[in-house]
Design a protein around this motif. Structure first.
Motif, PDB file in Angstrom:
ATOM      1  N   ASP A  74       1.013  -1.193  -0.126  1.00 15.79           N
ATOM      2  CA  ASP A  74      -0.144  -0.028   0.097  1.00 15.79           C
ATOM      3  C   ASP A  74       0.859   1.448   0.004  1.00 15.79           C
ATOM      4  N   ILE A  75       0.226   2.372  -0.502  1.00 14.90           N
ATOM      5  CA  ILE A  75       0.984   3.549  -0.300  1.00 14.90           C
ATOM      6  C   ILE A  75       0.928   3.982   1.061  1.00 14.90           C
ATOM      7  N   VAL A  76       2.261   4.798   1.390  1.00 16.21           N
ATOM      8  CA  VAL A  76       2.395   5.260   2.557  1.00 16.21           C
ATOM      9  C   VAL A  76       2.524   6.667   2.572  1.00 16.21           C
ATOM     10  N   ALA A  77       1.880   7.522   3.595  1.00 17.86           N
ATOM     11  CA  ALA A  77       1.945   8.866   3.397  1.00 17.86           C
ATOM     12  C   ALA A  77       2.577   9.372   4.878  1.00 17.86           C
ATOM     13  N   LEU A  78       3.216  10.675   4.746  1.00 19.09           N
ATOM     14  CA  LEU A  78       3.245  11.125   6.113  1.00 19.09           C
ATOM     15  C   LEU A  78       2.310  12.327   6.378  1.00 19.09           C
ATOM     16  N   ASP A  79       2.022  12.350   7.788  1.00 14.21           N
ATOM     17  CA  ASP A  79       0.884  13.403   8.182  1.00 14.21           C
ATOM     18  C   ASP A  79       1.405  14.753   8.483  1.00 14.21           C
ATOM     19  N   TRP A  80       2.415  15.129   7.985  1.00 15.84           N
ATOM     20  CA  TRP A  80       2.915  16.320   8.753  1.00 15.84           C
ATOM     21  C   TRP A  80       2.782  17.547   7.735  1.00 15.84           C
TER      22      TRP A  80
ATOM     23  N   ILE B  31       4.299  11.738   0.239  1.00 19.76           N
ATOM     24  CA  ILE B  31       3.503  10.216  -0.067  1.00 19.76           C
ATOM     25  C   ILE B  31       4.369   9.315  -0.997  1.00 19.76           C
ATOM     26  N   LEU B  32       4.555   8.211  -0.413  1.00 21.36           N
ATOM     27  CA  LEU B  32       5.389   7.295  -0.969  1.00 21.36           C
ATOM     28  C   LEU B  32       4.607   5.887  -1.612  1.00 21.36           C
ATOM     29  N   GLY B  33       5.189   5.573  -3.052  1.00 19.21           N
ATOM     30  CA  GLY B  33       4.365   4.419  -3.523  1.00 19.21           C
ATOM     31  C   GLY B  33       3.162   4.775  -4.557  1.00 19.21           C
ATOM     32  N   LEU B  34       3.159   5.938  -5.146  1.00 21.45           N
ATOM     33  CA  LEU B  34       2.182   6.300  -6.152  1.00 21.45           C
ATOM     34  C   LEU B  34       2.449   5.590  -7.399  1.00 21.45           C
TER      35      LEU B  34
ATOM     36  N   LEU C 116       0.316   4.637 -11.316  1.00 21.29           N
ATOM     37  CA  LEU C 116      -0.619   5.070 -12.286  1.00 21.29           C
ATOM     38  C   LEU C 116      -1.967   4.262 -11.995  1.00 21.29           C
ATOM     39  N   SER C 117      -1.844   3.439 -11.211  1.00 21.90           N
ATOM     40  CA  SER C 117      -3.178   2.798 -10.757  1.00 21.90           C
ATOM     41  C   SER C 117      -3.948   3.354  -9.304  1.00 21.90           C
ATOM     42  N   THR C 118      -2.960   4.121  -9.075  1.00 16.63           N
ATOM     43  CA  THR C 118      -3.558   4.989  -7.714  1.00 16.63           C
ATOM     44  C   THR C 118      -4.850   6.103  -8.095  1.00 16.63           C
ATOM     45  N   ASP C 119      -5.677   5.772  -7.279  1.00 20.63           N
ATOM     46  CA  ASP C 119      -6.980   6.752  -7.543  1.00 20.63           C
ATOM     47  C   ASP C 119      -7.289   7.297  -6.101  1.00 20.63           C
ATOM     48  N   ALA C 120      -8.522   8.051  -6.073  1.00 20.70           N
ATOM     49  CA  ALA C 120      -8.785   8.892  -4.849  1.00 20.70           C
ATOM     50  C   ALA C 120      -9.004   8.092  -3.669  1.00 20.70           C
ATOM     51  N   PRO C 121      -9.822   7.042  -3.677  1.00 21.42           N
ATOM     52  CA  PRO C 121      -9.905   6.329  -2.394  1.00 21.42           C
ATOM     53  C   PRO C 121      -8.679   5.637  -1.842  1.00 21.42           C
ATOM     54  N   LYS C 122      -7.681   5.069  -2.876  1.00 18.65           N
ATOM     55  CA  LYS C 122      -6.426   4.549  -2.282  1.00 18.65           C
ATOM     56  C   LYS C 122      -5.690   5.808  -1.750  1.00 18.65           C
ATOM     57  N   LEU C 123      -5.628   7.101  -2.469  1.00 18.58           N
ATOM     58  CA  LEU C 123      -5.077   8.079  -1.630  1.00 18.58           C
ATOM     59  C   LEU C 123      -5.458   8.391  -0.553  1.00 18.58           C
ATOM     60  N   PHE C 124      -6.670   8.496  -0.402  1.00 18.82           N
ATOM     61  CA  PHE C 124      -7.286   8.869   0.996  1.00 18.82           C
ATOM     62  C   PHE C 124      -7.115   7.910   1.904  1.00 18.82           C
ATOM     63  N   LYS C 125      -7.117   6.657   1.533  1.00 15.25           N
ATOM     64  CA  LYS C 125      -6.915   5.462   2.682  1.00 15.25           C
ATOM     65  C   LYS C 125      -5.410   5.970   3.296  1.00 15.25           C
ATOM     66  N   ALA C 126      -4.526   6.115   2.451  1.00 17.17           N
ATOM     67  CA  ALA C 126      -3.213   6.153   2.890  1.00 17.17           C
ATOM     68  C   ALA C 126      -3.091   7.446   3.901  1.00 17.17           C
ATOM     69  N   LEU C 127      -3.827   8.526   3.357  1.00 16.61           N
ATOM     70  CA  LEU C 127      -3.784   9.914   4.247  1.00 16.61           C
ATOM     71  C   LEU C 127      -4.548   9.470   5.618  1.00 16.61           C
ATOM     72  N   VAL C 128      -5.534   8.731   5.564  1.00 13.38           N
ATOM     73  CA  VAL C 128      -6.126   8.329   6.974  1.00 13.38           C
ATOM     74  C   VAL C 128      -5.245   7.510   7.715  1.00 13.38           C
ATOM     75  N   GLU C 129      -4.584   6.524   7.129  1.00 13.43           N
ATOM     76  CA  GLU C 129      -3.353   5.842   7.766  1.00 13.43           C
ATOM     77  C   GLU C 129      -2.150   6.598   8.494  1.00 13.43           C
ATOM     78  N   ALA C 130      -2.148   7.548   7.484  1.00 16.74           N
ATOM     79  CA  ALA C 130      -0.962   8.518   7.926  1.00 16.74           C
ATOM     80  C   ALA C 130      -1.314   9.146   9.102  1.00 16.74           C
ATOM     81  N   THR C 131      -2.455   9.553   9.285  1.00 18.87           N
ATOM     82  CA  THR C 131      -2.593  10.395  10.553  1.00 18.87           C
ATOM     83  C   THR C 131      -2.884   9.441  11.801  1.00 18.87           C
ATOM     84  N   CYS C 132      -3.177   8.001  11.483  1.00 15.99           N
ATOM     85  CA  CYS C 132      -3.250   7.248  12.497  1.00 15.99           C
ATOM     86  C   CYS C 132      -1.942   6.656  13.091  1.00 15.99           C
TER      87      CYS C 132
END
Length: 557
Positions: free
Chosen positions: A397-403, A420-423, A425-441
């Motif tokens: 999965d994509i990994v993001a930083l919450d900073w 954001i790490l791991g983008l 061409l298959s990355t869509d909005a739900p996948k990126l949103f999921k990564a942002l939520v996981e980043a905050t967690c």
């Protein structure tokens, strides 16, 4: 015991909320809410500069409107038995005041000057000043005044904001007699005791934001402040030495404000405190339970018995202060500079095409397309959450930083940026949103880990705030990543409820905050339990998050 009532007042980032509470049952009998008009219009702010200011007049007018709504349907039999009110507010949110205790922006000469207004908690214009404070504090030339604020002073806090303001605005500097936190100014205003040398200052705000500590008899020394910059010369003597916990009275409401708000005279006004700390009280915090106030940002708090923490100093957090949350216990605070703000940013990011193309459409179609845009904007995050729920959790999965708004804890650094790490061409909005939520967690887990590394016991987690109550997806992700059950408080007004509980102690209805909590607490509406198979994968993604964070931190610094 006959029925007695208290009022909790919560000055949040966007609005002021008031609740009227029956102290016997904890039932909320009435509510009021009013938004800050100038703030809503975006006045006096510049997001590109990380400048966020609020006009005191916004707060005064919103307070009046909120009380008008609160008391409009309350019978006189209840009004006559209101015993006290207490105030919570954002912080560190200081303002420059004159000798009469009046914010400079409420005077004619400074009415439109952002530097004379409340400098909101999330204003990061003072990064350089915070760095200078840290450099001198760590030089061993003086006592390390950052010891009890986690070892790092933040640009979000009191002294950094004062120094930055003095450096960029000589007129404000010349007109300033003293400075006051928002949570101290409102009780001073309501009681009519606005003398900067006499009104009571919050232990919570002073200890966590202004480096106040009993060990060095108050605020940092005059010599220390002057060496940072001579512009700070003399200001310490026009501040305060003593501080007060939220169970103490700031005074009696003035006749003028009793009339203005529609209250009887002789109502007690409690010493104010920071909103998140009142939220911890309203969320029924107890020893060794972490309370997370989850909204635009987070504030993570623990109370520890003195005999348990002893002389241990927790590094990299936002402070440990005797009595800052529960009197006679050590209050520990940490937090994230952005949580819900990250989701709001992504929502705005996705809305850009629609918002900008609307300006170019035919006038005849304008109304209907604006309605569509409004509907999309309001439901975007819900739909993204529903889609993200269906996605598998895998190591790739994509990994993001919450900073995106800097890092508050652990180890404050407001100069850090997101990533954001791991983008692909298959990355869509739900996948990126999921990564942002996981980043905050993941950012929340960093805080938990710091407490555990420092020997602090965490027996459970309590969540309060808008995100906690509205998003099953975020809360389940948080439980999976933290690997703790998370209990969500039932009340939607925990900060105001905590203020009402404190007011009940101020009025003498209860002897302690803990007694008031027991009688007035709202309880919990839901528990999120970690899902073992998700937790197992998240442990590996968390390792990637940690490595990514170390890389970015190293490169920026």
């Amino acid at each position: 015991m006959s029925s007695n009532y208290t009022i909790g007042v919560d000055f949040g980032t966007d609005s002021v909320r008031t609740i009227l509470v029956d102290t016997l049952t904890g039932n909320i009998l009435s509510e009021g809410c009013s938004y800050y008009k100038l703030w809503k219009e975006g006045k006096y702010c510049n997001a590109k500069l990380n400048q966020f200011r609020q006009h005191p007049s916004d707060h005064i007018e919103a307070l009046k409107t909120s009380f008008k709504t609160l008391l409009s349907k309350v019978p006189n039999s209840i009004k006559s038995n209101i015993r006290a009110l207490s105030v919570a507010s954002t912080g560190s949110t200081p303002v420059a005041i004159n000798k009469l205790g009046v914010p400079l922006s409420l005077t004619e000469s400074f009415k439109d000057n952002p530097n004379a207004m409340f400098i909101l908690w999330k204003d990061h214009t003072a990064i350089n000043e915070a760095n200078e404070i840290n450099e001198l504090a760590h030089s061993k030339k003086y006592l390390d005044y950052t010891t009890y604020v986690g070892g790092e002073y933040s640009s979000e806090w009191f002294w950094a904001k004062i120094l930055h303001t003095f450096r960029i605005d000589q007129n404000v500097k010349n007109a300033t007699f003293s400075w006051v936190e928002h949570c101290d100014w409102i009780p001073a205003l309501l009681t009519g005791n606005t003398n900067p040398l006499k009104f009571k200052r919050s232990r919570c705000a002073a200890g966590h934001k202004a480096m106040w500590h009993q060990k060095w008899n108050g605020l940092p020394s005059e010599e220390f402040l002057c060496e940072i910059d001579p512009l700070l010369s003399g200001i310490r003597d026009r501040m305060y030495t003593y501080t007060y916990t939220s169970d103490k009275s700031a005074g009696i409401i003035s006749k003028e404000w009793a009339t203005t708000l529609g209250l009887r005279e002789n109502i007690l006004v409690g010493v104010g405190t920071l909103d998140a700390h009142m939220g911890a009280i309203g969320g029924e915090i107890k020893p060794n339970y972490l309370v997370k106030v989850i909204g635009t940002s987070t504030c993570d708090m623990l109370v520890i018995p003195k005999e348990e923490i002893k002389d241990n100093v927790i590094s990299g957090i936002c402070g440990q202060v005797d009595g800052s949350i529960i009197p006679n216990m050590i209050g520990l605070e940490a937090g994230q500079s952005a949580f819900g703000d990250l989701y709001a940013w992504f929502n705005k990011f996705l809305m850009w095409p629609l918002d900008n193309f609307i300006k170019k459409i035919d006038v005849s179609e304008n109304k209907s397309k604006k309605i569509i845009a409004k509907e999309i904007r309001e439901h975007m995050l819900f739909e993204l959450s529903e889609a993200a729920k269906e996605l598998p959790i895998i190591e790739a999965d994509i990994v993001a930083l919450d900073w995106l708004n800097g890092r508050r804890t652990p180890n404050s650094n407001q100069g850090l940026k997101g990533g954001i790490l791991g983008l692909t061409l298959s990355t869509d909005a739900p996948k990126l949103f999921k990564a942002l939520v996981e980043a905050t967690c993941f950012g929340s887990k960093k805080i938990i880990d710091r407490f555990l590394e420092e020997g602090v016991t965490i027996s459970g987690i309590i969540a309060v705030g808008g995100v906690a109550q509205k998003s099953d997806f975020v809360m389940q992700t948080l439980a999976d990543i933290l690997d703790y059950p998370i209990s969500v408080v039932k009340s939607e007004q925990t900060c105001a409820l905590g203020a009402a509980m404190s007011a009940a102690v101020v009025a003498g209805i209860y002897e302690t905050i803990l007694e008031a909590q027991k009688a007035m607490g709202a309880g919990f509406e839901k528990v999120y339990n970690p899902i073992p198979q998700n937790t197992k994968v998240y442990q590996k993604l968390y390792f990637k998050y940690s490595q990514f964070g170390e890389f970015v931190d190293h490169k920026i610094n």
